[in-house]
Design a protein around this motif. Structure first.
Motif, mmCIF file in Angstrom:
data_model
loop_
_atom_site.group_PDB
_atom_site.id
_atom_site.type_symbol
_atom_site.label_atom_id
_atom_site.label_comp_id
_atom_site.label_asym_id
_atom_site.label_seq_id
_atom_site.Cartn_x
_atom_site.Cartn_y
_atom_site.Cartn_z
ATOM 1 N N HIS A 41 1.139 -1.229 0.132
ATOM 2 C CA HIS A 41 0.007 -0.029 0.065
ATOM 3 C C HIS A 41 0.805 1.295 0.070
ATOM 4 O O HIS A 41 0.522 2.339 -0.506
ATOM 5 C CB HIS A 41 -0.886 -0.004 1.049
ATOM 6 C CG HIS A 41 -1.844 -1.235 1.145
ATOM 7 N ND1 HIS A 41 -1.709 -2.096 2.167
ATOM 8 C CD2 HIS A 41 -3.010 -1.606 0.262
ATOM 9 C CE1 HIS A 41 -2.720 -3.037 1.756
ATOM 10 N NE2 HIS A 41 -3.294 -2.885 0.711
ATOM 11 N N LYS A 42 2.076 1.177 0.705
ATOM 12 C CA LYS A 42 2.889 2.148 0.668
ATOM 13 C C LYS A 42 3.665 2.335 -0.708
ATOM 14 O O LYS A 42 3.613 3.698 -1.404
ATOM 15 C CB LYS A 42 4.169 2.025 1.355
ATOM 16 C CG LYS A 42 3.804 2.134 3.041
ATOM 17 C CD LYS A 42 5.097 1.791 3.815
ATOM 18 C CE LYS A 42 4.724 1.695 5.359
ATOM 19 N NZ LYS A 42 5.994 1.137 6.053
ATOM 20 N N ILE A 43 3.756 1.368 -1.428
ATOM 21 C CA ILE A 43 4.394 1.720 -3.021
ATOM 22 C C ILE A 43 3.500 2.410 -3.794
ATOM 23 O O ILE A 43 4.012 3.298 -4.390
ATOM 24 C CB ILE A 43 4.581 0.433 -3.516
ATOM 25 C CG1 ILE A 43 5.587 -0.446 -2.758
ATOM 26 C CG2 ILE A 43 4.805 0.165 -4.948
ATOM 27 C CD1 ILE A 43 5.731 -1.937 -3.206
ATOM 28 N N ALA A 44 2.140 2.182 -3.726
ATOM 29 C CA ALA A 44 1.212 3.031 -4.757
ATOM 30 C C ALA A 44 1.472 4.643 -4.413
ATOM 31 O O ALA A 44 1.348 5.457 -5.425
ATOM 32 C CB ALA A 44 -0.246 2.613 -4.524
ATOM 33 N N VAL A 45 1.353 4.970 -3.279
ATOM 34 C CA VAL A 45 1.728 6.360 -2.836
ATOM 35 C C VAL A 45 2.805 6.850 -3.202
ATOM 36 O O VAL A 45 3.192 7.822 -3.585
ATOM 37 C CB VAL A 45 1.273 6.615 -1.181
ATOM 38 C CG1 VAL A 45 1.648 8.041 -0.912
ATOM 39 C CG2 VAL A 45 -0.120 6.096 -0.841
#
Length: 198
Positions: free
Chosen positions: A160-164
């Motif tokens: 989920h961090k990767i998308a941001v």
């Protein structure tokens, strides 16, 4: 301190204050309790205006970055966990601990009062609380602090961090792990600069 125009000096001290104008710069412009030779009150006034311009610049762009980050975070969280606060704030969606800090004690303790306490609930969250059956993250995040948003991001799982991170830092020059670390450190620095400017 040179005072070439007494009326200007009075105006400067009335509009800015002695403390901000004189004491505010004494650590850099004084030696042994005296201003460096040649310094005038006009110089202090211009320095003060420059200082305020820099503060305004920092505030303007840090607020822009904060808003963009919160929007991307809200989109990522809503896409993954839904738009109901009971679902997207469920502790099962986050790491329990990050750097020795608990998700419940750190993040939820800052965010949940905004949902439960009517006195702390502000617009637009208050509107959704009173008129809808849920509060989507893009609404709630308008009322959480920049620090709370950064902390929430830290507790997300890596995917989920990767998308941001990929949206804010669209480069393949560094690893995903380094990109996430760079993003967190940069956001923290921006938050600190913004708080100092404020």
């Amino acid at each position: 301190l040179m005072i070439n125009d007494i009326n200007f000096a009075k105006h400067a001290l009335i509009s800015i204050s002695y403390y901000d104008l004189v004491n505010g710069y004494k650590s850099t412009l004084m030696e042994n309790g005296k201003f460096k030779p040649g310094l005038s009150i006009e110089y202090l006034y211009e320095l003060y205006l420059l200082d305020k311009s820099i503060q305004a610049f920092i505030m303007k762009y840090s607020l822009f970055i904060e808003n963009m980050f919160k929007n991307l975070l809200a989109y990522s969280i809503a896409s993954s966990f839904g738009v109901d606060e009971a679902k997207y704030l469920d502790t099962n969606n986050y790491q329990s601990y990050n750097s020795g800090v608990s998700f419940k004690d750190n993040v939820l303790s800052e965010i949940l009062p905004l949902l439960k306490d009517t006195a702390k609930c502000k617009m637009p969250t208050k509107h959704y609380k009173e008129n809808h059956n849920h509060i989507p993250p893009w609404i709630l995040f308008k009322n959480i602090s920049f620090g709370s948003a950064i902390n929430l991001f830290k507790f997300l799982n890596t995917k989920h961090k990767i998308a941001v991170a990929n949206t804010l830092l669209p480069t393949n020059a560094i690893s995903v792990k380094d990109k996430i670390e760079l993003l967190v450190n940069t956001l923290e620095a921006i938050r600190r600069f913004r708080n100092c400017a404020a």
